[in-house]
Design a protein around this motif. Structure first.
Motif, mmCIF file in Angstrom:
data_model
loop_
_atom_site.group_PDB
_atom_site.id
_atom_site.type_symbol
_atom_site.label_atom_id
_atom_site.label_comp_id
_atom_site.label_asym_id
_atom_site.label_seq_id
_atom_site.Cartn_x
_atom_site.Cartn_y
_atom_site.Cartn_z
ATOM 1 N N ARG A 69 -9.898 -4.148 -0.105
ATOM 2 C CA ARG A 69 -9.979 -3.723 -1.502
ATOM 3 C C ARG A 69 -10.161 -2.212 -1.578
ATOM 4 O O ARG A 69 -9.537 -1.544 -2.398
ATOM 5 N N VAL A 70 -11.028 -1.678 -0.729
ATOM 6 C CA VAL A 70 -11.298 -0.236 -0.724
ATOM 7 C C VAL A 70 -10.010 0.537 -0.449
ATOM 8 O O VAL A 70 -9.684 1.497 -1.150
ATOM 9 N N VAL A 71 -9.256 0.108 0.559
ATOM 10 C CA VAL A 71 -7.988 0.773 0.874
ATOM 11 C C VAL A 71 -7.031 0.681 -0.311
ATOM 12 O O VAL A 71 -6.368 1.659 -0.667
ATOM 13 N N GLY A 72 -6.966 -0.485 -0.954
ATOM 14 C CA GLY A 72 -6.113 -0.640 -2.131
ATOM 15 C C GLY A 72 -6.466 0.351 -3.226
ATOM 16 O O GLY A 72 -5.589 0.992 -3.814
ATOM 17 N N PHE A 73 -7.754 0.507 -3.483
ATOM 18 C CA PHE A 73 -8.180 1.462 -4.512
ATOM 19 C C PHE A 73 -7.940 2.904 -4.054
ATOM 20 O O PHE A 73 -7.573 3.762 -4.851
ATOM 21 N N GLU A 74 -8.118 3.161 -2.761
ATOM 22 C CA GLU A 74 -7.897 4.518 -2.236
ATOM 23 C C GLU A 74 -6.454 4.975 -2.409
ATOM 24 O O GLU A 74 -6.206 6.154 -2.635
ATOM 25 N N VAL A 75 -5.499 4.053 -2.283
ATOM 26 C CA VAL A 75 -4.092 4.445 -2.457
ATOM 27 C C VAL A 75 -3.686 4.478 -3.928
ATOM 28 O O VAL A 75 -2.562 4.832 -4.240
ATOM 29 N N GLY A 76 -4.578 4.092 -4.830
ATOM 30 C CA GLY A 76 -4.307 4.255 -6.252
ATOM 31 C C GLY A 76 -4.183 2.993 -7.073
ATOM 32 O O GLY A 76 -3.795 3.057 -8.242
ATOM 33 N N LEU A 88 1.336 5.005 -13.704
ATOM 34 C CA LEU A 88 1.805 3.632 -13.866
ATOM 35 C C LEU A 88 0.738 2.658 -13.343
ATOM 36 O O LEU A 88 0.356 2.735 -12.184
ATOM 37 N N PRO A 89 0.226 1.752 -14.182
ATOM 38 C CA PRO A 89 -0.804 0.815 -13.719
ATOM 39 C C PRO A 89 -0.280 -0.125 -12.628
ATOM 40 O O PRO A 89 0.840 -0.628 -12.727
ATOM 41 N N VAL A 90 -1.087 -0.321 -11.584
ATOM 42 C CA VAL A 90 -0.729 -1.182 -10.460
ATOM 43 C C VAL A 90 -1.865 -2.166 -10.202
ATOM 44 O O VAL A 90 -3.019 -1.757 -10.034
ATOM 45 N N ILE A 91 -1.519 -3.458 -10.203
ATOM 46 C CA ILE A 91 -2.469 -4.496 -9.800
ATOM 47 C C ILE A 91 -2.010 -5.014 -8.448
ATOM 48 O O ILE A 91 -0.893 -5.517 -8.326
ATOM 49 N N MET A 92 -2.842 -4.846 -7.431
ATOM 50 C CA MET A 92 -2.518 -5.358 -6.101
ATOM 51 C C MET A 92 -2.804 -6.851 -6.077
ATOM 52 O O MET A 92 -3.820 -7.315 -6.597
ATOM 53 N N LEU A 151 0.837 -1.203 0.000
ATOM 54 C CA LEU A 151 0.000 0.000 0.000
ATOM 55 C C LEU A 151 0.869 1.249 0.000
ATOM 56 O O LEU A 151 0.597 2.205 -0.735
ATOM 57 N N GLU A 152 1.933 1.240 0.803
ATOM 58 C CA GLU A 152 2.837 2.399 0.854
ATOM 59 C C GLU A 152 3.611 2.539 -0.457
ATOM 60 O O GLU A 152 3.823 3.661 -0.936
ATOM 61 N N VAL A 153 4.032 1.425 -1.042
ATOM 62 C CA VAL A 153 4.712 1.480 -2.345
ATOM 63 C C VAL A 153 3.780 2.136 -3.366
ATOM 64 O O VAL A 153 4.186 3.035 -4.113
ATOM 65 N N CYS A 154 2.522 1.715 -3.379
ATOM 66 C CA CYS A 154 1.549 2.284 -4.318
ATOM 67 C C CYS A 154 1.360 3.777 -4.064
ATOM 68 O O CYS A 154 1.334 4.576 -5.002
#
Length: 118
Positions: free
Chosen positions: A91-98, A77-81, A62-65
């Motif tokens: 999932r919400v937090v993942g999308f919130e960080v980008g 840059l596209p990111v797939i978690m 999450l911090e890297v993103c």
């Protein structure tokens, strides 16, 4: 010619499985086992996509993103978690960080390839 993809995963077997399947699909793959290495690799040779594990030994995915999104050079840059945390809040937090997409472990390598290609 496929995309240049950086796979960031601390479990070596899983990183190799993902890398193998992406290479079979025609992509060029580099792997990193932690967040610090991932950020350095992105600076060294900008990939077309990052497949990023959330749970890493040093800096969380999450911090890297977040850091990628704060940098003008990597803001788009596209990111797939890629994570074992499959709750909606995760999932919400993942999308919130980008993050652009979110794949929950265990996953089908074929499904991951389809998401990468999309």
């Amino acid at each position: 010619m496929g995309s240049r993809i950086l796979v960031v995963e601390d479990e070596a077997d899983l990183a190799e499985l993902v890398a193998f399947n992406l290479r079979q699909a025609g992509h060029s793959v580099t792997t990193a086992g932690d967040g610090s290495t991932a950020l350095a690799e992105v600076q060294r040779s900008a990939p077309d996509l990052v497949v990023l594990d959330v749970m890493l030994p040093d800096i969380t995915g999450l911090e890297v993103c977040r850091r990628l999104r704060r940098n003008d050079a990597t803001i788009t840059l596209p990111v797939i978690m890629l994570t074992a945390k499959g709750e909606e809040v995760d999932r919400v937090v993942g999308f919130e960080v980008g993050a652009d997409d979110y794949v929950v472990k265990p996953f089908s390598p074929r499904a991951l390839i389809l998401r990468v290609d999309a």
